[in-house]
Enzyme design. Structure first.
Site, mmCIF file in Angstrom:
data_model
loop_
_atom_site.group_PDB
_atom_site.id
_atom_site.type_symbol
_atom_site.label_atom_id
_atom_site.label_comp_id
_atom_site.label_asym_id
_atom_site.label_seq_id
_atom_site.Cartn_x
_atom_site.Cartn_y
_atom_site.Cartn_z
ATOM 1 N N TYR A 152 3.459 -38.467 -104.591
ATOM 2 C CA TYR A 152 2.879 -37.953 -105.849
ATOM 3 C C TYR A 152 2.631 -36.448 -105.775
ATOM 4 C CZ TYR A 152 -0.259 -37.508 -109.862
ATOM 5 O OH TYR A 152 -0.843 -37.134 -111.047
ATOM 6 N N SER A 169 -1.083 -31.360 -111.547
ATOM 7 C CA SER A 169 -2.313 -31.836 -110.919
ATOM 8 C C SER A 169 -2.762 -30.834 -109.861
ATOM 9 C CB SER A 169 -2.036 -33.193 -110.261
ATOM 10 O OG SER A 169 -3.097 -33.550 -109.410
HETATM 11 P P1 NAP Z 1 -1.514 -43.342 -117.465
HETATM 12 O O1 NAP Z 1 -2.623 -43.767 -118.342
HETATM 13 O O2 NAP Z 1 -1.014 -44.270 -116.422
HETATM 14 O O3 NAP Z 1 -0.321 -42.868 -118.421
HETATM 15 C C1 NAP Z 1 0.959 -42.603 -117.920
HETATM 16 C C2 NAP Z 1 1.918 -42.651 -119.082
HETATM 17 O O4 NAP Z 1 3.232 -42.322 -118.581
HETATM 18 C C3 NAP Z 1 2.024 -44.052 -119.715
HETATM 19 O O5 NAP Z 1 2.145 -43.923 -121.099
HETATM 20 C C4 NAP Z 1 3.300 -44.592 -119.103
HETATM 21 O O6 NAP Z 1 3.933 -45.578 -119.891
HETATM 22 C C5 NAP Z 1 4.107 -43.315 -119.088
HETATM 23 N N1 NAP Z 1 5.327 -43.424 -118.308
HETATM 24 C C6 NAP Z 1 5.474 -43.762 -117.006
HETATM 25 N N2 NAP Z 1 6.784 -43.779 -116.693
HETATM 26 C C7 NAP Z 1 7.463 -43.460 -117.820
HETATM 27 C C8 NAP Z 1 8.826 -43.310 -118.138
HETATM 28 N N3 NAP Z 1 9.794 -43.542 -117.239
HETATM 29 N N4 NAP Z 1 9.158 -42.935 -119.389
HETATM 30 C C9 NAP Z 1 8.199 -42.718 -120.328
HETATM 31 N N5 NAP Z 1 6.894 -42.865 -120.095
HETATM 32 C C10 NAP Z 1 6.544 -43.232 -118.852
HETATM 33 O O7 NAP Z 1 -1.893 -42.008 -116.660
HETATM 34 P P2 NAP Z 1 -2.494 -40.587 -117.120
HETATM 35 O O8 NAP Z 1 -3.571 -40.270 -116.180
HETATM 36 O O9 NAP Z 1 -2.735 -40.561 -118.569
HETATM 37 O O10 NAP Z 1 -1.262 -39.663 -116.735
HETATM 38 C C11 NAP Z 1 -0.640 -38.763 -117.639
HETATM 39 C C12 NAP Z 1 -0.128 -37.578 -116.841
HETATM 40 O O11 NAP Z 1 -1.243 -36.849 -116.303
HETATM 41 C C13 NAP Z 1 0.741 -37.959 -115.637
HETATM 42 O O12 NAP Z 1 1.823 -37.051 -115.532
HETATM 43 C C14 NAP Z 1 -0.199 -37.788 -114.457
HETATM 44 O O13 NAP Z 1 0.487 -37.513 -113.254
HETATM 45 C C15 NAP Z 1 -1.011 -36.597 -114.938
HETATM 46 N N6 NAP Z 1 -2.295 -36.418 -114.252
HETATM 47 C C16 NAP Z 1 -3.242 -37.392 -114.299
HETATM 48 C C17 NAP Z 1 -4.443 -37.197 -113.632
HETATM 49 C C18 NAP Z 1 -5.536 -38.238 -113.635
HETATM 50 O O14 NAP Z 1 -6.538 -38.047 -112.926
HETATM 51 N N7 NAP Z 1 -5.424 -39.313 -114.404
HETATM 52 C C19 NAP Z 1 -4.672 -36.014 -112.920
HETATM 53 C C20 NAP Z 1 -3.678 -35.035 -112.898
HETATM 54 C C21 NAP Z 1 -2.500 -35.257 -113.570
HETATM 55 P P3 NAP Z 1 3.684 -47.158 -119.642
HETATM 56 O O15 NAP Z 1 2.418 -47.521 -120.368
HETATM 57 O O16 NAP Z 1 4.889 -47.789 -120.241
HETATM 58 O O17 NAP Z 1 3.559 -47.368 -118.158
#
Ligand code: NAP
Length: 244
Positions: free
Chosen positions: A167, A144
């Site tokens: 985070y 991020s």
């Molecule tokens: P999200 O929709 O909340 O997805 C997160 C995913 O991670 C979900 O499938 C969740 O599973 C899974 N997860 C959490 N803990 C886990 C574990 N212990 N083992 C396996 N899976 C696990 O969020 P997202 O935005 O798509 O995030 C994906 C990645 O992008 C993350 O690393 C986040 O930090 C990064 N990111 C996001 C943004 C943003 O603006 N959204 C920006 C920069 C980086 P469950 O459904 O079971 O909870």
């Protein structure tokens, strides 16, 4: 064992959000996707949704905090395909702590580091032997802009007012892991990069963000499909390299 497919990708946390969007986009390009999800039911639902659109994805139970589940997922990939071409370390959490840095306890940070940092180590260690068997392995770590020390230390940066200790430091640590693996693997065909998807509306930020998961997945897919001349050990967003 099906070794006839062109490329195999494993995405952690692929049941929703950016991970699911990346699975869809890789699948649309003919890549066989192994869809990691810690909840088997949610993983199967996501795979079924992709299948309804003609995209084949195999769900595997994979909780990045559970070493046994990660080892089992690696065995599944090995038995089915014998190798892994692309690993997307996507699973991530924001954690529940929202206070000032000086109020955070070790437990507040541990909650986030267990997934965002140590989970990546567990999965990468388990999958590297399979990535080494691929002709051109790729590891993409979902980082991020908030992990950038350069942006945080610049008072003119849009991140000047952001201070989410758990985070943001987890993503800084993930950037450091990215570099460490890239350095070790630079004499191999494997490339390791950090992908910055921008601010994407997903569950992790209560759907606050201007970008869609499909837009956020764009940089993930680009780094997953880098050719041999592509970079390794970089932190990349759609707009280009972001300083560590
Ligand atoms: P999200 O929709 O909340 O997805 C997160 C995913 O991670 C979900 O499938 C969740 O599973 C899974 N997860 C959490 N803990 C886990 C574990 N212990 N083992 C396996 N899976 C696990 O969020 P997202 O935005 O798509 O995030 C994906 C990645 O992008 C993350 O690393 C986040 O930090 C990064 N990111 C996001 C943004 C943003 O603006 N959204 C920006 C920069 C980086 P469950 O459904 O079971 O909870």
């Amino acid at each position: 064992m099906d070794v006839t497919v062109e490329k195999i990708a494993l995405i952690t946390g692929a049941n929703k959000g950016i991970g699911l969007a990346a699975a869809r986009q890789l699948g649309e390009r003919g890549i066989v996707v192994v869809l990691g999800a810690r909840d088997e039911v949610l993983g199967k639902q996501a795979a079924d949704a992709l299948a309804a659109d003609g995209i084949a994805a195999t769900p595997v139970r994979l909780d990045v905090r559970d070493e046994d589940s990660v080892a089992e997922a690696a065995r599944t990939v090995e038995q089915r395909y014998g190798r892994l071409d692309i690993l997307v370390n996507n699973a991530g959490v924001a954690g529940s702590f929202t206070g000032a840095p000086s109020e955070a306890t070790a437990a507040d940070l541990r909650e986030v580091y267990e997934t965002n940092v140590l989970g990546v180590v567990t999965v990468t260690c388990a999958m590297l032997p399979l990535l080494r068997r691929a002709p051109a392995g790729r590891i993409v770590n979902l980082s991020s802009h908030v992990g950038s020390l350069a942006l945080h230390s610049d008072p003119q940066s849009p991140l000047a007012g952001v201070n989410m200790i758990a985070y943001q430091t987890s993503k800084t640590a993930l950037n450091a892991l990215t570099l460490a693996y890239a350095k070790e693997l630079r004499t191999t065909p494997i490339k390791v990069n950090a992908a910055l998807p921008g601010v994407v509306a997903t569950d992790i930020n209560h759907h606050r963000g201007p970008r869609t998961p499909a837009e956020g997945a764009g940089i993930v897919v680009r780094l997953a499909l880098l050719d041999d001349s592509g970079p390794s050990g970089q932190c990349l967003a759609d707009e280009g390299p972001v300083p560590w």
